[in-house]
Design a protein around this motif. Structure first.
Motif, PDB file in Angstrom:
ATOM      1  N   PHE A 162      19.127  25.765 -14.399  1.00  0.00           N
ATOM      2  CA  PHE A 162      20.213  26.657 -14.020  1.00  0.00           C
ATOM      3  C   PHE A 162      19.851  28.120 -14.269  1.00  0.00           C
ATOM      4  O   PHE A 162      20.351  29.003 -13.581  1.00  0.00           O
ATOM      5  CB  PHE A 162      21.492  26.315 -14.802  1.00  0.00           C
ATOM      6  CG  PHE A 162      22.184  25.082 -14.316  1.00  0.00           C
ATOM      7  CD1 PHE A 162      23.082  25.133 -13.271  1.00  0.00           C
ATOM      8  CD2 PHE A 162      21.948  23.850 -14.912  1.00  0.00           C
ATOM      9  CE1 PHE A 162      23.734  23.998 -12.819  1.00  0.00           C
ATOM     10  CE2 PHE A 162      22.595  22.703 -14.464  1.00  0.00           C
ATOM     11  CZ  PHE A 162      23.479  22.778 -13.419  1.00  0.00           C
ATOM     12  N   LEU A 179      20.804  18.439 -16.020  1.00  0.00           N
ATOM     13  CA  LEU A 179      20.523  17.588 -14.859  1.00  0.00           C
ATOM     14  C   LEU A 179      19.551  16.472 -15.229  1.00  0.00           C
ATOM     15  O   LEU A 179      18.655  16.122 -14.482  1.00  0.00           O
ATOM     16  CB  LEU A 179      19.993  18.411 -13.672  1.00  0.00           C
ATOM     17  CG  LEU A 179      20.922  19.494 -13.131  1.00  0.00           C
ATOM     18  CD1 LEU A 179      20.335  20.108 -11.874  1.00  0.00           C
ATOM     19  CD2 LEU A 179      22.324  18.962 -12.866  1.00  0.00           C
ATOM     20  N   HIS A 196      24.880  16.350 -10.566  1.00  0.00           N
ATOM     21  CA  HIS A 196      24.238  15.352  -9.723  1.00  0.00           C
ATOM     22  C   HIS A 196      24.707  13.936 -10.035  1.00  0.00           C
ATOM     23  O   HIS A 196      24.869  13.119  -9.133  1.00  0.00           O
ATOM     24  CB  HIS A 196      22.712  15.409  -9.891  1.00  0.00           C
ATOM     25  CG  HIS A 196      22.084  16.596  -9.244  1.00  0.00           C
ATOM     26  ND1 HIS A 196      20.713  16.828  -9.264  1.00  0.00           N
ATOM     27  CD2 HIS A 196      22.614  17.631  -8.545  1.00  0.00           C
ATOM     28  CE1 HIS A 196      20.439  17.947  -8.611  1.00  0.00           C
ATOM     29  NE2 HIS A 196      21.576  18.451  -8.182  1.00  0.00           N
ATOM     30  N   ARG A 224      25.123  17.528  -4.668  1.00  0.00           N
ATOM     31  CA  ARG A 224      23.659  17.675  -4.642  1.00  0.00           C
ATOM     32  C   ARG A 224      23.229  18.744  -3.643  1.00  0.00           C
ATOM     33  O   ARG A 224      22.249  19.459  -3.875  1.00  0.00           O
ATOM     34  CB  ARG A 224      23.009  16.333  -4.321  1.00  0.00           C
ATOM     35  CG  ARG A 224      23.059  15.345  -5.478  1.00  0.00           C
ATOM     36  CD  ARG A 224      22.387  14.024  -5.113  1.00  0.00           C
ATOM     37  NE  ARG A 224      22.363  13.113  -6.242  1.00  0.00           N
ATOM     38  CZ  ARG A 224      21.376  13.046  -7.140  1.00  0.00           C
ATOM     39  NH1 ARG A 224      20.336  13.840  -7.024  1.00  0.00           N
ATOM     40  NH2 ARG A 224      21.430  12.186  -8.146  1.00  0.00           N
ATOM     41  N   PHE A 267      24.090  22.242  -5.194  1.00  0.00           N
ATOM     42  CA  PHE A 267      23.270  22.532  -6.371  1.00  0.00           C
ATOM     43  C   PHE A 267      21.779  22.329  -6.109  1.00  0.00           C
ATOM     44  O   PHE A 267      20.995  22.245  -7.054  1.00  0.00           O
ATOM     45  CB  PHE A 267      23.730  21.682  -7.552  1.00  0.00           C
ATOM     46  CG  PHE A 267      25.019  22.152  -8.164  1.00  0.00           C
ATOM     47  CD1 PHE A 267      25.025  22.928  -9.311  1.00  0.00           C
ATOM     48  CD2 PHE A 267      26.236  21.844  -7.569  1.00  0.00           C
ATOM     49  CE1 PHE A 267      26.217  23.378  -9.867  1.00  0.00           C
ATOM     50  CE2 PHE A 267      27.437  22.296  -8.113  1.00  0.00           C
ATOM     51  CZ  PHE A 267      27.421  23.064  -9.263  1.00  0.00           C
ATOM     52  N   PRO A 319      17.926  23.290  -5.296  1.00  0.00           N
ATOM     53  CA  PRO A 319      17.147  24.460  -5.713  1.00  0.00           C
ATOM     54  C   PRO A 319      17.150  25.553  -4.627  1.00  0.00           C
ATOM     55  O   PRO A 319      17.142  25.227  -3.437  1.00  0.00           O
ATOM     56  CB  PRO A 319      15.737  23.888  -5.916  1.00  0.00           C
ATOM     57  CG  PRO A 319      15.969  22.421  -6.170  1.00  0.00           C
ATOM     58  CD  PRO A 319      17.138  22.055  -5.309  1.00  0.00           C
ATOM     59  N   THR A 359      18.856  26.280  -7.951  1.00  0.00           N
ATOM     60  CA  THR A 359      20.164  25.826  -8.434  1.00  0.00           C
ATOM     61  C   THR A 359      21.136  26.947  -8.777  1.00  0.00           C
ATOM     62  O   THR A 359      22.344  26.813  -8.510  1.00  0.00           O
ATOM     63  CB  THR A 359      19.968  24.887  -9.632  1.00  0.00           C
ATOM     64  OG1 THR A 359      19.152  23.784  -9.214  1.00  0.00           O
ATOM     65  CG2 THR A 359      21.287  24.350 -10.145  1.00  0.00           C
ATOM     66  N   TYR A 390      24.108  27.916  -6.409  1.00  0.00           N
ATOM     67  CA  TYR A 390      25.193  27.015  -6.030  1.00  0.00           C
ATOM     68  C   TYR A 390      26.509  27.752  -5.841  1.00  0.00           C
ATOM     69  O   TYR A 390      27.378  27.315  -5.079  1.00  0.00           O
ATOM     70  CB  TYR A 390      25.357  25.906  -7.077  1.00  0.00           C
ATOM     71  CG  TYR A 390      26.038  26.328  -8.361  1.00  0.00           C
ATOM     72  CD1 TYR A 390      27.422  26.286  -8.492  1.00  0.00           C
ATOM     73  CD2 TYR A 390      25.293  26.760  -9.459  1.00  0.00           C
ATOM     74  CE1 TYR A 390      28.046  26.667  -9.673  1.00  0.00           C
ATOM     75  CE2 TYR A 390      25.906  27.145 -10.638  1.00  0.00           C
ATOM     76  CZ  TYR A 390      27.276  27.103 -10.737  1.00  0.00           C
ATOM     77  OH  TYR A 390      27.888  27.493 -11.901  1.00  0.00           O
TER      78      TYR A 390
END
Length: 385
Positions: free
Chosen positions: A191, A230, A254, A309, A312, A314, A316, A319
């Motif tokens: 993150f 994650l 996820h 998914r 979020f 990459p 990430t 998002y």
């Protein structure tokens, strides 16, 4: 509806026919079986003066929080979903915390608020004492507003700490002076790459050992630990090690359905960015758990994972762009505008796919309005939908 042409990642197009069956109106009291927080975003509006940055649309921002409370969800305020450190500075965050806490008291809504160190200038070295003082200032503000605090992971602490003992010193000082139990937030490098090596260890298992030690030394001062790695298996292992009464709040956008449902012995509570976009479904699913129906819970929540998914994916940290897009398409705010201009951070095909996935879940109260706004976005970016 005749359908809308959406751009694909491969450079092609697809015709999508929007849903005509949105989720109906719904309201509920907070779930009894789990504590569920939605990390809420900030609605921004274009600046009044040319050249200025976006300003907070307070009516839309607070209105969205009232919507979450009306669904029975708690609000996690001024977290990374609200663009802390990515467009929302500490004075704005402090005002957001003050206003949201006041609104929460008025309706009996559950709220926790992020306390960090982002008032310290970035790109500059800070002493451990300065980092501690920054945390103390924000912790005092959150608790002074009548809210519980989430001690957010600090980039400044990563830079200042010489090793694990410095984390013990800083967090020990904060927990000794907190007036109510706090949530400790472990935000992984996925993150925020600047948080690599948090808790003084590059090895995640050694980092978990230190976090468990901090909690064990102050069990009555820790409401829970929010885990955003994650990595579902490491989260399950961590929640097994927490003292009785200390919650594990999943931050895994996820694999949240299985983590919240639990393994029959232990289960995670939740503090999730995805709960803002999927709030009506999450609230319905929570009631299934209250009825002792984990199968019904999974049947409701599992279909939302594809959207989570996607949002979020990459990189990430971006998002937030999809979260705000969906709020705008749903009619919860009047502008697809974000602090720091992050509305342009994701590709148009990515946004188009987010729209499609959310529509299939029935998340737009007015599908025609959502389609019209998606067409407008395509046109503004030079594409005919």
């Amino acid at each position: 509806m005749n359908g809308i042409r959406l751009p694909s990642e491969d450079g092609g197009w697809r015709l999508y026919r929007p849903s005509a069956a949105p989720l109906g109106a719904f309201g509920a009291a907070p779930a009894r079986s789990r504590v569920l927080y939605a990390a809420a975003h900030v609605a921004a509006a274009p600046p009044a003066e040319p050249g200025g940055g976006p300003v907070v649309d307070w009516e839309a921002t607070l209105g969205f929080r009232h919507r979450l409370w009306g669904l029975g969800l708690g609000v996690a305020e001024a977290m990374d979903t609200a663009q802390r450190g990515m467009g929302l500075d500490w004075p704005e965050a402090a005002e957001l915390i003050r206003r949201s806490s006041q609104e929460a008291r008025a309706v009996g809504g559950r709220i926790v608020c992020g306390a960090g160190t982002d008032q310290l200038p970035a790109g500059r070295a800070h002493s451990l004492a300065a980092v501690t003082a920054a945390y103390e200032e924000q912790l005092a503000h959150v608790e002074g507003c009548g809210a519980g605090a989430v001690l957010m992971a600090s980039r400044a602490l990563v830079a200042a700490a010489r090793g694990p003992e410095d984390y013990l010193e800083v967090y020990g000082a904060l927990l000794r002076q907190s007036s109510r139990p706090v949530v400790l937030h472990w935000l992984g490098a996925v993150f925020d790459p600047a948080l690599a090596g948090y808790w003084g260890h590059q090895d995640v298992d050694e980092a978990a050992d230190l976090l468990v030690k901090i909690v064990a030394e102050h069990p009555r001062k820790v409401d829970g630990v929010k885990v955003s790695l994650l990595d579902a298996e490491r989260e399950k292992e961590l929640r097994r090690r927490l003292p009785a009464g200390v919650r594990c709040y999943t931050g895994d956008d996820h694999r949240y359905p299985e983590l919240i449902a639990g393994d029959g012995e232990l289960a995670s509570d939740a503090l999730l960015g995805i709960f803002g976009p999927i709030a009506p479904i999450a609230a319905r699913a929570a009631l299934a758990l209250d009825r002792g129906d984990p199968g019904g819970f999974r049947a409701l929540l599992d279909p939302t994972v594809a959207l989570a998914r996607h949002l979020f994916a990459p990189p990430t940290p971006l998002y937030k762009t999809g979260v705000v897009l969906l709020a705008w398409l749903a009619g919860y705010q009047e502008h697809f505008t974000m602090p720091a201009g992050l509305e342009s951070a994701r590709s148009l095909p990515h946004l188009a796919r987010a729209y499609e996935l959310a529509d299939r879940l029935g998340l737009f109260p007015d599908p025609e309005r959502a389609e019209g706004r998606m067409r407008r976005l395509l046109a503004e970016r030079g594409v005919a939908g």
